[in-house]
Enzyme design. Structure first.
Site, PDB file in Angstrom:
ATOM      1  N   LEU A   8       0.817  -1.216   0.000  1.00 26.63           N
ATOM      2  CA  LEU A   8       0.000   0.000   0.000  1.00 26.63           C
ATOM      3  C   LEU A   8       0.849   1.263   0.000  1.00 26.63           C
ATOM      4  O   LEU A   8       0.553   2.236   0.671  1.00 26.63           O
ATOM      5  CB  LEU A   8      -0.942  -0.013   1.212  1.00 26.63           C
ATOM      6  CG  LEU A   8      -1.946  -1.165   1.236  1.00 26.63           C
ATOM      7  CD1 LEU A   8      -2.700  -1.187   2.553  1.00 26.63           C
ATOM      8  CD2 LEU A   8      -2.917  -1.072   0.064  1.00 26.63           C
ATOM      9  N   SER A 122      -0.219   2.077 -15.412  1.00 28.27           N
ATOM     10  CA  SER A 122       0.315   3.403 -15.681  1.00 28.27           C
ATOM     11  C   SER A 122      -0.660   4.443 -15.144  1.00 28.27           C
ATOM     12  O   SER A 122      -1.856   4.201 -15.061  1.00 28.27           O
ATOM     13  CB  SER A 122       0.538   3.600 -17.188  1.00 28.27           C
ATOM     14  OG  SER A 122       1.124   4.860 -17.446  1.00 28.27           O
ATOM     15  N   LYS A 173       3.447  -3.085 -21.004  1.00 29.97           N
ATOM     16  CA  LYS A 173       3.880  -1.989 -20.124  1.00 29.97           C
ATOM     17  C   LYS A 173       5.375  -1.707 -20.286  1.00 29.97           C
ATOM     18  O   LYS A 173       5.809  -0.548 -20.205  1.00 29.97           O
ATOM     19  CB  LYS A 173       3.561  -2.347 -18.667  1.00 29.97           C
ATOM     20  CG  LYS A 173       3.992  -1.300 -17.627  1.00 29.97           C
ATOM     21  CD  LYS A 173       3.371   0.060 -17.904  1.00 29.97           C
ATOM     22  CE  LYS A 173       3.422   0.994 -16.701  1.00 29.97           C
ATOM     23  NZ  LYS A 173       4.710   1.108 -16.036  1.00 29.97           N
ATOM     24  N   HIS A 176       5.698   0.331 -23.356  1.00 35.72           N
ATOM     25  CA  HIS A 176       5.136   1.637 -22.995  1.00 35.72           C
ATOM     26  C   HIS A 176       6.188   2.493 -22.301  1.00 35.72           C
ATOM     27  O   HIS A 176       6.377   3.669 -22.628  1.00 35.72           O
ATOM     28  CB  HIS A 176       3.922   1.402 -22.082  1.00 35.72           C
ATOM     29  CG  HIS A 176       3.432   2.607 -21.335  1.00 35.72           C
ATOM     30  ND1 HIS A 176       4.080   3.117 -20.218  1.00 35.72           N
ATOM     31  CD2 HIS A 176       2.339   3.390 -21.511  1.00 35.72           C
ATOM     32  CE1 HIS A 176       3.421   4.156 -19.765  1.00 35.72           C
ATOM     33  NE2 HIS A 176       2.358   4.352 -20.526  1.00 35.72           N
ATOM     34  N   ASN A 177       6.904   1.901 -21.342  1.00 32.06           N
ATOM     35  CA  ASN A 177       7.908   2.669 -20.609  1.00 32.06           C
ATOM     36  C   ASN A 177       9.117   2.993 -21.471  1.00 32.06           C
ATOM     37  O   ASN A 177       9.735   4.045 -21.303  1.00 32.06           O
ATOM     38  CB  ASN A 177       8.335   1.907 -19.354  1.00 32.06           C
ATOM     39  CG  ASN A 177       7.346   2.078 -18.219  1.00 32.06           C
ATOM     40  OD1 ASN A 177       6.164   2.324 -18.449  1.00 32.06           O
ATOM     41  ND2 ASN A 177       7.813   1.939 -16.990  1.00 32.06           N
ATOM     42  N   GLU A 180       8.141   5.927 -23.378  1.00 32.34           N
ATOM     43  CA  GLU A 180       8.137   7.057 -22.442  1.00 32.34           C
ATOM     44  C   GLU A 180       9.546   7.637 -22.296  1.00 32.34           C
ATOM     45  O   GLU A 180       9.720   8.858 -22.283  1.00 32.34           O
ATOM     46  CB  GLU A 180       7.617   6.567 -21.095  1.00 32.34           C
ATOM     47  CG  GLU A 180       7.591   7.591 -19.990  1.00 32.34           C
ATOM     48  CD  GLU A 180       7.166   6.939 -18.679  1.00 32.34           C
ATOM     49  OE1 GLU A 180       8.021   6.843 -17.765  1.00 32.34           O
ATOM     50  OE2 GLU A 180       6.006   6.517 -18.559  1.00 32.34           O
TER      51      GLU A 180
END
Length: 301
Positions: A8, A122, A173, A176-177, A180
């Site tokens: 968390l 993301s 992902k 994707h990074n 980025e």
């Protein structure tokens, strides 16, 4: 509807909060009790004293969503969960794990009849209010179960997709990074050139704000950059060090393995490596070589 969220921290905590705000019950655990107590007080989280306690509070088909650092921590937690779960239960890895590890973990869990979803996530710190982007892989029977949770974390009709089999979520992902990295490097280099043209005395905040409207380079990344430059253009308090999360490296390795040219993504990654070199030894060597073959002066401290 109820699931267990393990981990968390900033991302996991915000995801748990968004689920709770969409009337999905969440029982959560983290070793940092400050994170847990804040979510209990502010969002109505049901706290657990351990991972086993969190799992025990679930009924029916159990869904355990992990938001943990990639690597050994995630690996060990998945193994520890196996005896706590029944056939048909589901483990979701929402962290940035290597997709090859996810493929292996999915096969391992399948032997126990446990479903596995690898979920690329993301959205960063803005996901709580704006919604996340979820790209996840796994068997359809388990992906279908995840859909209402994905809708709560994103939007009913967009921002989430079951992209393919186990491993495909983290693979998507990863790419994707990598993209980025390239986008960030392009903005950084372009704005550095604008700043360097001192004779024009250009206002970076004004220009980035201008580009946000109608320009072909407009993007959320540009939005964030423009907002930051409104506050400070000198950046004197920021060290010229750029970390890399690992996914950029994996993307470049993938390009090598596939034999696909990815010069922009590779150069962007190498630029981050260069920023992490506090000694700058290679630059010193370059200066030494120029002096040796051409007699160029060597700048000293």
């Amino acid at each position: 509807m109820k699931l267990a969220m393990i981990g968390l921290g900033k991302m996991g905590g915000n995801m748990a909060a968004r689920l709770l705000r969409h009337k999905i019950n969440v029982v959560g655990f983290d070793f940092n009790t400050e994170f847990v107590n804040r979510l209990v007080k502010e969002e109505g989280l049901e706290a657990a004293t351990s991972v086993a306690d969190a799992v025990s509070k679930l009924e029916g088909q159990k869904i355990v969503w992990l938001m943990l650092p990639a690597g050994e921590i995630t690996e060990n937690q998945i193994k520890d969960l196996i005896p706590m779960l029944n056939k048909g239960d589901i483990i979701v890895d929402g962290g940035n794990s290597n997709y090859k590890h996810s493929q292996r973990r999915g096969a391992m869990l399948a032997e126990h009849g446990i479903g596995f979803i690898d979920c690329g996530t993301s959205g960063g710190v803005w996901g709580l209010d704006n919604g996340y982007c979820l790209m996840y892989g796994g068997e359809k029977q388990y992906a279908d179960v995840l859909a209402p949770y994905a809708q709560a974390l994103t939007h009913a009709d967009r921002g989430w997709a079951h992209v393919g089999p186990v491993g495909s979520g983290h693979f998507t992902k990863m790419i994707h990074n990598g993209i980025e990295y390239g986008m960030m490097q392009a903005f950084a280099e372009g704005l550095d050139l604008i700043k360097g043209k001192e004779e024009f005395n250009l206002d970076l905040a004004q220009i980035t704000e201008l580009w946000r409207h109608g320009s072909v380079v407009r993007s959320w990344l540009l939005d964030l950059t423009a907002e930051a430059l409104k506050q400070d253009q000198s950046l004197q308090e920021i060290a010229p060090y750029v970390a890399d999360s690992g996914e950029g490296r994996w993307t470049v390795v993938e390009a090598v393995e596939q034999g696909v040219a990815a010069p922009v993504l590779t150069t962007a990654l190498q630029a981050r490596f260069r920023s992490q070199d506090s000694e700058g030894y290679s630059y010193k060597l370059l200066s030494l070589m120029r002096n040796a073959f051409g007699g160029h002066s060597v700048k000293t401290k």
